[in-house]
Design an enzyme around this catalytic site. Structure first.
Site, PDB file in Angstrom:
ATOM      1  N   ASP A 144     -23.163 -29.330 -32.457  1.00 15.92           N
ATOM      2  CA  ASP A 144     -22.943 -29.767 -31.077  1.00 15.92           C
ATOM      3  C   ASP A 144     -23.839 -30.924 -30.675  1.00 15.92           C
ATOM      4  OD1 ASP A 144     -21.102 -27.988 -29.517  1.00 15.92           O
ATOM      5  OD2 ASP A 144     -22.322 -26.531 -30.612  1.00 15.92           O
ATOM      6  N   ASN A 185     -10.374 -27.494 -31.216  1.00 16.47           N
ATOM      7  CA  ASN A 185     -10.683 -28.928 -31.109  1.00 16.47           C
ATOM      8  C   ASN A 185      -9.443 -29.824 -31.075  1.00 16.47           C
ATOM      9  OD1 ASN A 185     -13.826 -28.870 -32.983  1.00 16.47           O
ATOM     10  ND2 ASN A 185     -13.445 -28.742 -30.786  1.00 16.47           N
TER      11      ASN A 185
HETATM   12  C1  FPP Z   1     -19.498 -31.334 -31.548  1.00 15.23           C
HETATM   13  O1  FPP Z   1     -20.072 -32.278 -30.658  1.00 15.23           O
HETATM   14  C2  FPP Z   1     -18.931 -32.010 -32.653  1.00 15.23           C
HETATM   15  C3  FPP Z   1     -17.624 -31.938 -33.053  1.00 15.23           C
HETATM   16  C4  FPP Z   1     -16.630 -31.047 -32.455  1.00 15.23           C
HETATM   17  C5  FPP Z   1     -17.172 -32.840 -34.105  1.00 15.23           C
HETATM   18  C6  FPP Z   1     -17.380 -32.468 -35.535  1.00 15.23           C
HETATM   19  C7  FPP Z   1     -18.614 -32.891 -36.171  1.00 15.23           C
HETATM   20  C8  FPP Z   1     -18.846 -34.087 -36.730  1.00 15.23           C
HETATM   21  C9  FPP Z   1     -17.962 -35.253 -36.650  1.00 15.23           C
HETATM   22  C10 FPP Z   1     -20.054 -34.254 -37.520  1.00 15.23           C
HETATM   23  C11 FPP Z   1     -19.669 -34.547 -38.939  1.00 15.23           C
HETATM   24  C12 FPP Z   1     -19.125 -33.429 -39.655  1.00 15.23           C
HETATM   25  C13 FPP Z   1     -18.079 -33.457 -40.520  1.00 15.23           C
HETATM   26  C14 FPP Z   1     -17.745 -32.205 -41.242  1.00 15.23           C
HETATM   27  C15 FPP Z   1     -17.280 -34.669 -40.793  1.00 15.23           C
HETATM   28  P1  FPP Z   1     -19.418 -32.473 -29.248  1.00 15.23           P
HETATM   29  O2  FPP Z   1     -18.303 -33.455 -29.335  1.00 15.23           O
HETATM   30  O3  FPP Z   1     -19.036 -31.129 -28.746  1.00 15.23           O
HETATM   31  O4  FPP Z   1     -20.566 -33.126 -28.415  1.00 15.23           O
HETATM   32  P2  FPP Z   1     -20.997 -32.658 -26.992  1.00 15.23           P
HETATM   33  O5  FPP Z   1     -21.339 -31.196 -27.161  1.00 15.23           O
HETATM   34  O6  FPP Z   1     -22.185 -33.508 -26.679  1.00 15.23           O
HETATM   35  O7  FPP Z   1     -19.836 -32.921 -26.085  1.00 15.23           O
END
Ligand code: FPP
Length: 210
Positions: A2, A50
């Site tokens: 996160d 997501n």
């Molecule tokens: C959460 O941050 C992240 C995600 C839902 C995206 C997935 C993770 C990545 C892209 C990192 C790389 C990993 C891989 C496996 C490619 P958020 O968007 O919820 O951020 P926030 O909590 O600040 O809104």
């Protein structure tokens, strides 16, 4: 992982830049985890929920998964075997595009002989969906629904119980991650957003009493 969005927002950058940095940080952290002799590292890359995010953001995150699963040379140098857990590609609700499926399959095949750390990426993953599928399959096993038969029908039965669950960016929830496997996990909470989760953070998580 996160806090990618918040990391970017605090720098005046678009959320996608935070995800890009998040992927880079994962590559860095895999190196640290290998140095720390961690045997199993499982990360939540994309949840079943997501898909509801804005389409351009989803596309960007999918592209980052293609990039991560494409890091085969690096993973082989580190002797890391990559794995994936999530809804089967052929399940009715699954939406994983073919190019991501291909990247996942290729990375798994191309790192299959590595004997070091197992890096498991949860993509299109939800703990509840996993449990529903496992219980449904367990019903047809000789002993019926038992702890053992459910464990045997999880997406990746060989995944050991979770020792330490990490929540970054001030989140204090479990959020449908490895619900069954985390039954006895210690939980490390940190305010650091994922892109800032470094080796010192990892060491603090590993220092939790287990
Ligand atoms: C959460 O941050 C992240 C995600 C839902 C995206 C997935 C993770 C990545 C892209 C990192 C790389 C990993 C891989 C496996 C490619 P958020 O968007 O919820 O951020 P926030 O909590 O600040 O809104």
């Amino acid at each position: 992982m996160d806090g990618n969005g918040r990391w970017a927002g605090s720098r005046g950058l678009p959320r996608t830049a935070g995800h890009t940095e998040g992927e880079e940080n994962l590559a860095r952290l895999v190196r640290v985890a290998v140095r720390r002799n961690i045997k199993w590292l499982t990360v939540f890359g994309f949840s079943t929920e997501n898909w509801r995010r804005p389409r351009p953001e989803v596309r960007h995150i999918l592209g980052l998964h293609e990039k991560l699963f494409g890091r085969v040379k690096e993973l082989n140098e580190l002797n890391v075997r990559i794995q994936w857990i999530g809804r089967p590609f052929d399940s009715p609700a699954a939406r994983t595009p073919r190019y991501v499926q291909r990247a996942i399959r290729k990375a798994i095949a191309d790192t299959a002989d590595n004997t070091g750390m197992v890096l498991t990426v949860a993509f299109d993953y939800g703990g509840r969906s996993e449990l529903v599928a496992a219980v449904e399959a367990a019903r047809h096993s000789p002993d019926g629904v038992t702890v053992d038969s459910i464990s045997e029908h999880l997406y990746m039965p060989e995944l050991p119980p979770v020792d330490v669950l990490v929540r970054t960016s001030g989140e204090r929830r479990v959020s449908n991650f490895l619900l069954w496997q985390s039954a006895g996990a210690a939980i490390y909470f940190t305010d650091a957003p994922w892109p800032d989760f470094d080796e010192y953070e990892l060491d603090a998580a590993l220092a939790l009493p287990r």
